[in-house]
Design a protein around this motif. Structure first.
Motif, PDB file in Angstrom:
ATOM      1  N   GLN A 171      65.132 107.964 123.364  1.00 61.54           N
ATOM      2  CA  GLN A 171      65.436 108.110 121.941  1.00 61.54           C
ATOM      3  C   GLN A 171      64.862 109.395 121.360  1.00 61.54           C
ATOM      4  O   GLN A 171      64.970 109.642 120.162  1.00 61.54           O
ATOM      5  CB  GLN A 171      64.879 106.906 121.167  1.00 61.54           C
ATOM      6  N   ASN A 172      64.217 110.198 122.205  1.00 58.93           N
ATOM      7  CA  ASN A 172      63.558 111.411 121.719  1.00 58.93           C
ATOM      8  C   ASN A 172      64.175 112.683 122.289  1.00 58.93           C
ATOM      9  O   ASN A 172      63.489 113.685 122.478  1.00 58.93           O
ATOM     10  CB  ASN A 172      62.065 111.377 122.090  1.00 58.93           C
ATOM     11  N   LEU A 173      65.471 112.647 122.574  1.00 58.77           N
ATOM     12  CA  LEU A 173      66.125 113.819 123.134  1.00 58.77           C
ATOM     13  C   LEU A 173      66.079 114.981 122.145  1.00 58.77           C
ATOM     14  O   LEU A 173      66.398 114.824 120.962  1.00 58.77           O
ATOM     15  CB  LEU A 173      67.580 113.505 123.478  1.00 58.77           C
ATOM     16  N   LEU A 174      65.698 116.146 122.650  1.00 62.84           N
ATOM     17  CA  LEU A 174      65.626 117.350 121.833  1.00 62.84           C
ATOM     18  C   LEU A 174      66.901 118.165 122.004  1.00 62.84           C
ATOM     19  O   LEU A 174      67.524 118.134 123.069  1.00 62.84           O
ATOM     20  CB  LEU A 174      64.408 118.186 122.248  1.00 62.84           C
ATOM     21  N   PRO A 175      67.308 118.911 120.971  1.00 62.29           N
ATOM     22  CA  PRO A 175      68.538 119.709 121.099  1.00 62.29           C
ATOM     23  C   PRO A 175      68.537 120.629 122.310  1.00 62.29           C
ATOM     24  O   PRO A 175      69.572 120.809 122.955  1.00 62.29           O
ATOM     25  CB  PRO A 175      68.565 120.504 119.783  1.00 62.29           C
ATOM     26  N   ASP A 176      67.373 121.208 122.645  1.00 61.50           N
ATOM     27  CA  ASP A 176      67.301 122.104 123.791  1.00 61.50           C
ATOM     28  C   ASP A 176      67.569 121.385 125.108  1.00 61.50           C
ATOM     29  O   ASP A 176      67.959 122.014 126.102  1.00 61.50           O
ATOM     30  CB  ASP A 176      65.921 122.766 123.876  1.00 61.50           C
ATOM     31  N   SER A 210      78.422 119.224 117.991  1.00 64.45           N
ATOM     32  CA  SER A 210      79.195 120.100 117.116  1.00 64.45           C
ATOM     33  C   SER A 210      79.061 121.524 117.619  1.00 64.45           C
ATOM     34  O   SER A 210      77.975 122.117 117.549  1.00 64.45           O
ATOM     35  CB  SER A 210      78.699 120.018 115.668  1.00 64.45           C
ATOM     36  N   PHE A 211      80.145 122.053 118.172  1.00 68.27           N
ATOM     37  CA  PHE A 211      80.117 123.400 118.734  1.00 68.27           C
ATOM     38  C   PHE A 211      79.722 124.425 117.679  1.00 68.27           C
ATOM     39  O   PHE A 211      79.017 125.403 117.966  1.00 68.27           O
ATOM     40  CB  PHE A 211      81.483 123.741 119.324  1.00 68.27           C
ATOM     41  N   ARG A 212      80.151 124.197 116.440  1.00 65.37           N
ATOM     42  CA  ARG A 212      79.872 125.166 115.373  1.00 65.37           C
ATOM     43  C   ARG A 212      78.394 125.264 115.039  1.00 65.37           C
ATOM     44  O   ARG A 212      77.950 126.239 114.458  1.00 65.37           O
ATOM     45  CB  ARG A 212      80.659 124.781 114.115  1.00 65.37           C
ATOM     46  N   LEU A 213      77.625 124.251 115.400  1.00 69.29           N
ATOM     47  CA  LEU A 213      76.209 124.233 115.045  1.00 69.29           C
ATOM     48  C   LEU A 213      75.295 124.681 116.192  1.00 69.29           C
ATOM     49  O   LEU A 213      74.069 124.630 116.050  1.00 69.29           O
ATOM     50  CB  LEU A 213      75.805 122.825 114.593  1.00 69.29           C
ATOM     51  N   ILE A 214      75.860 125.134 117.304  1.00 68.89           N
ATOM     52  CA  ILE A 214      75.029 125.575 118.422  1.00 68.89           C
ATOM     53  C   ILE A 214      74.354 126.898 118.065  1.00 68.89           C
ATOM     54  O   ILE A 214      75.040 127.881 117.746  1.00 68.89           O
ATOM     55  CB  ILE A 214      75.871 125.762 119.689  1.00 68.89           C
ATOM     56  N   PRO A 215      73.024 126.966 118.105  1.00 62.28           N
ATOM     57  CA  PRO A 215      72.330 128.247 117.846  1.00 62.28           C
ATOM     58  C   PRO A 215      72.701 129.273 118.913  1.00 62.28           C
ATOM     59  O   PRO A 215      72.965 128.922 120.065  1.00 62.28           O
ATOM     60  CB  PRO A 215      70.840 127.867 117.942  1.00 62.28           C
ATOM     61  N   TRP A 222      74.820 126.017 126.743  1.00 64.56           N
ATOM     62  CA  TRP A 222      75.930 125.140 126.379  1.00 64.56           C
ATOM     63  C   TRP A 222      77.224 125.573 127.066  1.00 64.56           C
ATOM     64  O   TRP A 222      78.049 124.735 127.440  1.00 64.56           O
ATOM     65  CB  TRP A 222      76.119 125.114 124.863  1.00 64.56           C
ATOM     66  N   THR A 223      77.410 126.881 127.243  1.00 64.46           N
ATOM     67  CA  THR A 223      78.623 127.357 127.917  1.00 64.46           C
ATOM     68  C   THR A 223      78.698 126.813 129.336  1.00 64.46           C
ATOM     69  O   THR A 223      79.745 126.297 129.768  1.00 64.46           O
ATOM     70  CB  THR A 223      78.655 128.899 127.938  1.00 64.46           C
ATOM     71  N   LEU A 232      85.704 116.585 133.472  1.00 67.31           N
ATOM     72  CA  LEU A 232      85.412 115.174 133.229  1.00 67.31           C
ATOM     73  C   LEU A 232      85.786 114.728 131.823  1.00 67.31           C
ATOM     74  O   LEU A 232      86.025 113.536 131.602  1.00 67.31           O
ATOM     75  CB  LEU A 232      83.916 114.898 133.441  1.00 67.31           C
ATOM     76  N   ARG A 233      85.809 115.642 130.895  1.00 64.13           N
ATOM     77  CA  ARG A 233      86.109 115.344 129.495  1.00 64.13           C
ATOM     78  C   ARG A 233      87.150 116.336 129.001  1.00 64.13           C
ATOM     79  O   ARG A 233      86.826 117.483 128.701  1.00 64.13           O
ATOM     80  CB  ARG A 233      84.851 115.445 128.620  1.00 64.13           C
ATOM     81  N   SER A 234      88.389 115.909 128.937  1.00 62.44           N
ATOM     82  CA  SER A 234      89.474 116.838 128.602  1.00 62.44           C
ATOM     83  C   SER A 234      89.260 117.497 127.248  1.00 62.44           C
ATOM     84  O   SER A 234      89.652 118.646 127.038  1.00 62.44           O
ATOM     85  CB  SER A 234      90.818 116.107 128.633  1.00 62.44           C
ATOM     86  N   GLN A 235      88.605 116.775 126.327  1.00 60.14           N
ATOM     87  CA  GLN A 235      88.425 117.332 124.996  1.00 60.14           C
ATOM     88  C   GLN A 235      87.437 118.491 124.983  1.00 60.14           C
ATOM     89  O   GLN A 235      87.353 119.237 124.003  1.00 60.14           O
ATOM     90  CB  GLN A 235      87.958 116.243 124.001  1.00 60.14           C
ATOM     91  N   SER A 236      86.679 118.657 126.081  1.00 61.55           N
ATOM     92  CA  SER A 236      85.715 119.748 126.126  1.00 61.55           C
ATOM     93  C   SER A 236      86.311 121.033 126.681  1.00 61.55           C
ATOM     94  O   SER A 236      85.681 122.088 126.621  1.00 61.55           O
ATOM     95  CB  SER A 236      84.503 119.351 126.964  1.00 61.55           C
ATOM     96  N   ALA A 237      87.536 120.972 127.238  1.00 63.28           N
ATOM     97  CA  ALA A 237      88.112 122.141 127.897  1.00 63.28           C
ATOM     98  C   ALA A 237      88.316 123.298 126.931  1.00 63.28           C
ATOM     99  O   ALA A 237      87.897 124.435 127.193  1.00 63.28           O
ATOM    100  CB  ALA A 237      89.432 121.772 128.566  1.00 63.28           C
ATOM    101  N   ASP A 238      88.965 123.039 125.797  1.00 61.13           N
ATOM    102  CA  ASP A 238      89.194 124.104 124.814  1.00 61.13           C
ATOM    103  C   ASP A 238      87.877 124.644 124.276  1.00 61.13           C
ATOM    104  O   ASP A 238      87.725 125.851 124.047  1.00 61.13           O
ATOM    105  CB  ASP A 238      90.061 123.597 123.664  1.00 61.13           C
ATOM    106  N   ILE A 239      86.921 123.747 124.081  1.00 58.52           N
ATOM    107  CA  ILE A 239      85.618 124.181 123.576  1.00 58.52           C
ATOM    108  C   ILE A 239      84.908 125.034 124.619  1.00 58.52           C
ATOM    109  O   ILE A 239      84.205 125.996 124.281  1.00 58.52           O
ATOM    110  CB  ILE A 239      84.755 122.966 123.182  1.00 58.52           C
ATOM    111  N   ALA A 240      85.104 124.721 125.906  1.00 58.74           N
ATOM    112  CA  ALA A 240      84.506 125.526 126.967  1.00 58.74           C
ATOM    113  C   ALA A 240      85.042 126.954 126.922  1.00 58.74           C
ATOM    114  O   ALA A 240      84.285 127.920 127.062  1.00 58.74           O
ATOM    115  CB  ALA A 240      84.782 124.900 128.332  1.00 58.74           C
ATOM    116  N   VAL A 241      86.350 127.100 126.709  1.00 59.75           N
ATOM    117  CA  VAL A 241      86.951 128.425 126.612  1.00 59.75           C
ATOM    118  C   VAL A 241      86.367 129.173 125.412  1.00 59.75           C
ATOM    119  O   VAL A 241      86.012 130.355 125.502  1.00 59.75           O
ATOM    120  CB  VAL A 241      88.479 128.325 126.488  1.00 59.75           C
ATOM    121  N   GLN A 242      86.247 128.480 124.276  1.00 58.53           N
ATOM    122  CA  GLN A 242      85.658 129.098 123.089  1.00 58.53           C
ATOM    123  C   GLN A 242      84.225 129.538 123.350  1.00 58.53           C
ATOM    124  O   GLN A 242      83.788 130.605 122.905  1.00 58.53           O
ATOM    125  CB  GLN A 242      85.684 128.122 121.912  1.00 58.53           C
ATOM    126  N   ALA A 243      83.478 128.705 124.077  1.00 65.90           N
ATOM    127  CA  ALA A 243      82.077 129.014 124.351  1.00 65.90           C
ATOM    128  C   ALA A 243      81.962 130.265 125.218  1.00 65.90           C
ATOM    129  O   ALA A 243      81.094 131.118 124.976  1.00 65.90           O
ATOM    130  CB  ALA A 243      81.408 127.830 125.036  1.00 65.90           C
TER     131      ALA A 243
END
Length: 351
Positions: A171-176, A210-215, A222-223, A232-243
């Protein structure tokens, strides 16, 4: 032009090899990322590249020096400790560099790392810090078995399942920590040993993503995580290209004339670019940024001879420094495959 590149590559690889032969034994750490283990991996590959068994003999001497430095209080972390050293030994065994019984050599490593994982429940801080490194060692161990019949397989498998369960319950996962966790879980998923728990853990992270909030400083990590997650997650494919696009834009915006002080940063960028290329090649996705990555690789491939200066700063001589740069040169020359890139870890955070 190809001849010129080959000549430059040969000369710079020999410079790196000479630096490490003279000074590699003085590295303060035995570890994978910043110590002797990374140098040993370079020498095993360089021996094949140069066709000179003397470099292989020297690599074996380094391994022996590492063994002499390991004691009952040795740390188990991945970057400088037993997990990374053990992953390196498994890598060398699986790729035919060492004719050894890895189970015998790594028996104490297995015991120490399983103990550390089982004791993590008693801690109150974030479990993810270090757990992905221990899990990466266990992943190498599982991949080293030709089948599940080996008596050690269920022990190591149970340790990995326990690791995933701890990450799921934390329950203590950090963003990093999040890209590290996704990268580790994505590498583990194809083994199919605890995919329901992996799915739950991934979903917990992804639902808050939220990809927009990645420092910006977390974008490289994250890339890599998103590229690993894409199959494994089709919804992450477009975000991977953006990253990838955003990371390359950031890299280009901060391009500066290279100096001796900036060499390790340049090497880190090259290693990250090669990791991206490897991950893109492992997917069935049409990722357009691959051509842009190739252009950046071309710019960062060569370091001027006068810039290859000796330094003992953290990382400069080992896998995340000049030894890694040498491995990258051999890989880009087509004389070395890119599987060693997986040893760089589960994210970009510590590069």
């Amino acid at each position: 032009m190809i001849g010129d590149k080959t000549e430059i590559t040969d000369r710079q690889l020999r410079t790196i090899a000479d630096m490490l032969v003279i000074n590699g034994s003085l590295l303060g750490s035995s570890g994978l990322w910043y110590g002797k283990m990374g140098a040993a991996i370079f020498f095993f590959h360089y021996a094949r590249y140069a066709g000179n068994e003397l470099f292989e003999d020297y690599a074996v001497e380094i391994i022996q020096a590492i063994q002499a430095e390991i004691h009952k209080d040795s740390a188990t972390d991945y970057d400088c400790g037993l997990a990374g050293i053990g992953a390196g030994i498994e890598y060398l065994s699986q790729n035919g560099f060492l004719a050894i019984n890895a189970n015998e050599i790594l028996a104490d490593f297995d015991r120490r790392i399983r103990h550390d994982i089982m004791c993590q429940e008693q801690e109150n801080n974030s479990l993810a810090d270090g757990m992905c490194g221990l899990g990466s060692y266990l992943l190498y161990r599982l991949n080293g078995f030709s089948s599940g019949a080996d008596k050690l397989y269920p022990l190591i498998k149970d340790s990995i399942i326990h690791t995933v369960n701890l990450l799921e319950k934390d329950q203590n996962l950090l963003p990093d920590d999040l890209p590290d966790i996704l990268s580790f879980l994505s590498r583990l998923y194809p083994l199919g040993i605890c995919n329901s728990a992996i799915d739950r853990c991934m979903d917990k992270i992804w639902n808050d993503f939220s990809f927009r909030l990645i420092p910006d400083e977390q974008l490289p990590s994250w890339t890599l995580a998103l590229l690993r997650l894409a199959p494994l997650r089709s919804q992450s494919a477009d975000i991977a290209v953006q990253a990838v696009d955003k990371s390359l834009q950031a890299m280009e915006a901060h391009e500066e004339p290279r100096s001796n002080r900036q060499q390790v940063h340049t090497i880190h960028q090259l290693l990250w670019l090669l990791q991206c290329k490897r991950l893109i090649s492992q997917t069935n996705l049409n990722l357009d940024p691959d051509s842009s990555i190739n252009a950046f690789v071309e710019k960062k491939f060569y370091i001027k001879d006068k810039e290859l200066e000796l330094s003992f700063e953290k990382g400069k001589l080992s896998l995340k420094g000049y030894a890694g740069f040498g491995l990258a040169m051999m890989t880009l020359s087509g004389k070395c495959d890119d599987t060693w890139l997986d040893l760089l870890g589960y994210s970009y955070k510590s590069i």
